[in-house]
Enzyme design. Structure first.
Site, PDB file in Angstrom:
ATOM      1  N   LYS A 151       0.840  -1.204   0.000  1.00 16.70           N
ATOM      2  CA  LYS A 151       0.000   0.000   0.000  1.00 16.70           C
ATOM      3  C   LYS A 151       0.874   1.252   0.000  1.00 16.70           C
ATOM      4  O   LYS A 151       0.682   2.153  -0.802  1.00 16.70           O
ATOM      5  CB  LYS A 151      -0.920  -0.033   1.227  1.00 16.70           C
ATOM      6  CG  LYS A 151      -1.773   1.185   1.359  1.00 16.70           C
ATOM      7  CD  LYS A 151      -2.664   1.116   2.581  1.00 16.70           C
ATOM      8  CE  LYS A 151      -3.178   2.497   2.901  1.00 16.70           C
ATOM      9  NZ  LYS A 151      -4.015   2.544   4.086  1.00 16.70           N
ATOM     10  N   GLU A 203      10.742  -4.768   3.961  1.00 16.55           N
ATOM     11  CA  GLU A 203      10.809  -6.177   3.525  1.00 16.55           C
ATOM     12  C   GLU A 203      10.422  -6.311   2.056  1.00 16.55           C
ATOM     13  O   GLU A 203      11.097  -6.976   1.268  1.00 16.55           O
ATOM     14  CB  GLU A 203       9.854  -7.038   4.356  1.00 16.55           C
ATOM     15  CG  GLU A 203      10.234  -7.204   5.811  1.00 16.55           C
ATOM     16  CD  GLU A 203       9.655  -6.114   6.714  1.00 16.55           C
ATOM     17  OE1 GLU A 203       9.316  -5.015   6.207  1.00 16.55           O
ATOM     18  OE2 GLU A 203       9.579  -6.356   7.932  1.00 16.55           O
ATOM     19  N   GLY A 206      -4.398  -1.712   5.404  1.00 14.73           N
ATOM     20  CA  GLY A 206      -3.661  -2.870   4.892  1.00 14.73           C
ATOM     21  C   GLY A 206      -4.316  -4.187   5.264  1.00 14.73           C
ATOM     22  O   GLY A 206      -4.491  -5.083   4.427  1.00 14.73           O
ATOM     23  N   ARG A 207      -4.735  -4.322   6.513  1.00 12.22           N
ATOM     24  CA  ARG A 207      -5.297  -5.602   6.961  1.00 12.22           C
ATOM     25  C   ARG A 207      -6.730  -5.804   6.486  1.00 12.22           C
ATOM     26  O   ARG A 207      -7.325  -6.850   6.751  1.00 12.22           O
ATOM     27  CB  ARG A 207      -5.176  -5.727   8.481  1.00 12.22           C
ATOM     28  CG  ARG A 207      -5.681  -4.539   9.257  1.00 12.22           C
ATOM     29  CD  ARG A 207      -5.206  -4.552  10.702  1.00 12.22           C
ATOM     30  NE  ARG A 207      -5.589  -3.352  11.434  1.00 12.22           N
ATOM     31  CZ  ARG A 207      -4.873  -2.224  11.479  1.00 12.22           C
ATOM     32  NH1 ARG A 207      -3.744  -2.138  10.816  1.00 12.22           N
ATOM     33  NH2 ARG A 207      -5.295  -1.186  12.188  1.00 12.22           N
ATOM     34  N   GLU A 243      -3.531  -6.146  15.362  1.00  9.44           N
ATOM     35  CA  GLU A 243      -3.029  -4.857  14.875  1.00  9.44           C
ATOM     36  C   GLU A 243      -4.143  -3.805  14.982  1.00  9.44           C
ATOM     37  O   GLU A 243      -3.874  -2.622  15.175  1.00  9.44           O
ATOM     38  CB  GLU A 243      -2.517  -4.974  13.429  1.00  9.44           C
ATOM     39  CG  GLU A 243      -1.547  -3.857  13.058  1.00  9.44           C
ATOM     40  CD  GLU A 243      -0.876  -4.043  11.704  1.00  9.44           C
ATOM     41  OE1 GLU A 243      -1.555  -3.895  10.666  1.00  9.44           O
ATOM     42  OE2 GLU A 243       0.332  -4.328  11.659  1.00  9.44           O
ATOM     43  N   HIS A 260      -2.586 -32.480  18.725  1.00  3.65           N
ATOM     44  CA  HIS A 260      -1.377 -33.256  19.015  1.00  3.65           C
ATOM     45  C   HIS A 260      -0.193 -32.347  19.324  1.00  3.65           C
ATOM     46  O   HIS A 260       0.948 -32.787  19.267  1.00  3.65           O
ATOM     47  CB  HIS A 260      -1.064 -34.180  17.832  1.00  3.65           C
ATOM     48  CG  HIS A 260      -2.218 -35.094  17.557  1.00  3.65           C
ATOM     49  ND1 HIS A 260      -2.419 -36.276  18.230  1.00  3.65           N
ATOM     50  CD2 HIS A 260      -3.286 -34.952  16.734  1.00  3.65           C
ATOM     51  CE1 HIS A 260      -3.533 -36.840  17.817  1.00  3.65           C
ATOM     52  NE2 HIS A 260      -4.089 -36.047  16.912  1.00  3.65           N
ATOM     53  N   LYS A 320      10.572  -0.448  13.783  1.00  3.85           N
ATOM     54  CA  LYS A 320      11.070  -0.150  12.422  1.00  3.85           C
ATOM     55  C   LYS A 320      12.171   0.897  12.500  1.00  3.85           C
ATOM     56  O   LYS A 320      13.214   0.790  11.860  1.00  3.85           O
ATOM     57  CB  LYS A 320       9.942   0.400  11.538  1.00  3.85           C
ATOM     58  CG  LYS A 320       8.928  -0.623  11.086  1.00  3.85           C
ATOM     59  CD  LYS A 320       7.980   0.046  10.075  1.00  3.85           C
ATOM     60  CE  LYS A 320       6.743  -0.788   9.834  1.00  3.85           C
ATOM     61  NZ  LYS A 320       5.744  -0.115   9.011  1.00  3.85           N
TER      62      LYS A 320
HETATM   63  O1  F6P Z   1       4.053  -2.800   9.659  1.00  2.00           O
HETATM   64  C1  F6P Z   1       2.695  -2.987   9.644  1.00  2.00           C
HETATM   65  C2  F6P Z   1       2.092  -2.656   8.323  1.00  2.00           C
HETATM   66  O2  F6P Z   1       2.049  -1.292   8.155  1.00  2.00           O
HETATM   67  C3  F6P Z   1       0.710  -3.272   8.165  1.00  2.00           C
HETATM   68  O3  F6P Z   1      -0.279  -2.499   8.709  1.00  2.00           O
HETATM   69  C4  F6P Z   1       0.620  -3.456   6.702  1.00  2.00           C
HETATM   70  O4  F6P Z   1      -0.378  -4.381   6.352  1.00  2.00           O
HETATM   71  C5  F6P Z   1       2.017  -3.949   6.391  1.00  2.00           C
HETATM   72  O5  F6P Z   1       2.843  -3.211   7.248  1.00  2.00           O
HETATM   73  C6  F6P Z   1       2.453  -3.799   4.970  1.00  2.00           C
HETATM   74  O6  F6P Z   1       2.348  -2.477   4.542  1.00  2.00           O
HETATM   75  P1  F6P Z   1       2.406  -2.091   3.002  1.00  2.00           P
HETATM   76  O7  F6P Z   1       1.251  -2.736   2.308  1.00  2.00           O
HETATM   77  O8  F6P Z   1       2.342  -0.602   2.984  1.00  2.00           O
HETATM   78  O9  F6P Z   1       3.716  -2.606   2.457  1.00  2.00           O
END
Ligand code: F6P
Length: 529
Positions: free
Chosen positions: A197, A203, A258-259, A344, A375, A495
């Site tokens: 987003k 990452e 995002g979620r 979150e 299990h 972060k």
């Molecule tokens: O670090 C948390 C977060 O901001 C989430 O809320 C989000 O879903 C995820 O990182 C990924 O964010 P993006 O879609 O901006 O890469």
């Protein structure tokens, strides 16, 4: 005292909880033959059984009073009207408009039409890679909400998987994730979707750069990116800066959290995996749950009921954790998805006025698929000393029907919730012939609360309903706890610190550090020599 705890409805629940705490589910069932009938809800062919929760009809009516006192319907109307209820980011909350069908805003409809067209081009083979070969593999590069939703739903709908196209998900910064996936792929036939987003997530950008290097190391020509990279993002400028052409970017509004974004172009990997027709059915399922949530009375409202059960367990019975156990291998990733959605959203400690909460907010959410979970950690649930609440999810019909599996799976699901609720007394153990010396080890206290949700089957439609159910439950909990469910400032500090520590791990100075972090860095650098 906070705005919530000073409510008479809250205090009535506290007084009621004191009278309820000593009751055991055995007695509650023995004392009320109608218990299942009165403490369960039906919605179409769905059944939500919460008779194994430690409550009575009186509890339920007190909880509904609380919901009314918190003005939950007003908050719902404010969300639907597009008010900036995410006040700390000054944003509206618009994920339900993504699945509003004919009622959806024009930009959403246009975006869905583009997604449909793109899926068609990939599936028909009219979209080709740089060397003219057909795309056989799609890799979604994203994390958090840009990974968990499509990843979980793609596994959940494995029975609807498109032939001749494999969809992979890479999220972790650890190169083992990307490298392991790439080792099985051919750059000429691989398409990457950079799902972010913000298009700033460390990452995802690291993985996207490494994936681009991998692609170009074989294809040579930088223009190959336009045939092998797609972006789904709200940040068009950053996607362009990465080198993804405008025509390859599927954008969405920043009012989609995002979620909550699996319904947006973030769901493109899912749509490619199962076909756009099934993705549309998934949206339609969510829409059906929206309609139920918006219009059902409190007494029959599934999301509100789930939220009230959570408040009862968390704030009045003192449970600190919730186990989610889908008895469905296809739903194995659901607990991970719900962890982000619920923790979150509602893992907060200040209310909407910035005041510290004097009550608990979201419990720890965890779980795994049945019957595997029996299990591993179920021993603790049956005989440990933690108190928690469980969600069991069962499908009446199997998505992969093989003789002899499904009835047995369902029997195990029902057996677990019954064993947790009713346990086994010492007398019952004796009657079953257990030796006296083993009686303490062979008794089960029971009285562990659970809810069981039965769905007819797992289809794109019912999956959409299920996820929207949990989204709306999460919304209701935010209202009941009087907090903002739509920001996530808590993820920022780590972060920031990681940004400072990366140079230190490479030998540069990182400013004053605590002695533990200094010692850990020194040892890592010593081992890396
Ligand atoms: O670090 C948390 C977060 O901001 C989430 O809320 C989000 O879903 C995820 O990182 C990924 O964010 P993006 O879609 O901006 O890469």
């Amino acid at each position: 005292m906070s705005e919530r705890t000073h409510l008479p409805a809250w205090q009535a629940l506290e007084a009621h909880a004191a009278t309820m705490t000593p009751s055991h589910l055995r007695e509650l069932f023995a004392g009320d033959p109608q218990r299942f009938a009165t403490l369960s809800l039906r919605h179409g062919d769905w059944l939500l059984d919460f008779s194994k929760q430690r409550l009575t009809t009186e509890t339920l009516s007190l909880l509904r009073n609380l919901a009314a006192a918190c003005n939950w319907r007003e908050w719902l109307e404010r969300m639907r009207a597009g008010e900036a209820i995410n006040h700390t980011e000054q944003r509206a909350v618009s994920h339900t408009t993504l699945r509003a069908g004919a009622e959806a805003p024009a930009d959403v409809q246009a975006s869905l039409a583009r997604m449909a067209d793109f899926c068609e081009r990939i599936h028909s083979g009219s979209w080709r890679g740089h060397t003219g070969e057909r795309i056989t593999d799609v890799v979604n590069l994203g994390i958090g909400g840009s990974d968990l939703g499509p990843r979980m739903a793609t596994q959940a709908l494995a029975a609807y998987q498109q032939a001749d196209l494999r969809v992979h998900f890479v999220a972790n910064l650890d190169a083992a994730d990307l490298a392991g996936t790439l080792s099985r792929l051919n750059p000429r036939t691989t398409l990457f979707i950079v799902a972010s987003k913000t298009f700033t997530t460390l990452e995802t950008l690291r993985n996207a750069r490494s994936a681009r290097d991998w692609l170009l190391s074989t294809l040579g020509d930088a223009s190959a990116v336009s045939k092998h990279f797609i972006a789904t993002s709200s940040n068009l400028a950053a996607a362009a800066q990465f080198g993804i052409p405008e025509g390859n970017v599927f954008s969405f509004a920043d009012s989609v959290g995002g979620r909550f974004s699996v319904w947006s172009p973030v769901g493109l990997s899912l749509a490619l995996a199962v076909g756009f027709k099934h993705f549309s059915q998934f949206l339609a399922g969510a829409r059906a749950m929206d309609e139920h949530f918006f219009s059902a009375p409190d007494s029959g409202n599934l999301p509100l009921t789930l939220a009230l059960l959570a408040v009862w367990n968390t704030n009045f019975l003192g449970t600190t954790s919730r186990g989610v156990f889908p008895y469905s291998h296809s739903l194995a990733q659901l607990p991970a998805y719900l962890q982000q959605l619920e923790m979150e959203s509602n893992g907060k400690s200040v209310d909407r006025h910035g005041q510290t909460l004097d009550y608990a907010s979201n419990p720890i959410v965890w779980g795994s698929a049945g019957s595997n979970c029996q299990h591993s950690f179920f021993q603790l649930l049956h005989q440990g000393r933690m108190r928690l609440s469980c969600d069991f999810i069962a499908l009446a019909r199997a998505d992969f029907p093989l003789p002899g599996h499904h009835d047995s799976l369902l029997a195990n699901c029902l057996a677990q919730s019954a064993a947790l609720a009713f346990g086994q007394t010492a007398d019952e153990a004796r009657a079953a012939g257990i030796a006296e010396t083993l009686i303490p080890y062979r008794t089960f206290p029971g009285n562990e609360a659970s809810t069981t949700l039965i769905l007819p089957e797992l289809t794109p439609f019912t999956l959409g309903q299920l996820l929207a159910l949990y989204e709306h439950k999460t919304f209701c909990l935010g209202v009941l706890w009087h907090l903002n469910s739509f920001d996530q400032w808590g993820v920022e500090l780590g972060k920031q610190l990681a940004g400072q520590l990366t140079p230190a791990l490479r030998g540069a100075s990182a400013g004053p550090l605590d002695t533990s972090t200094q010692g850990l860095i020194a040892h890592l650098r010593f081992l890396q020599k």
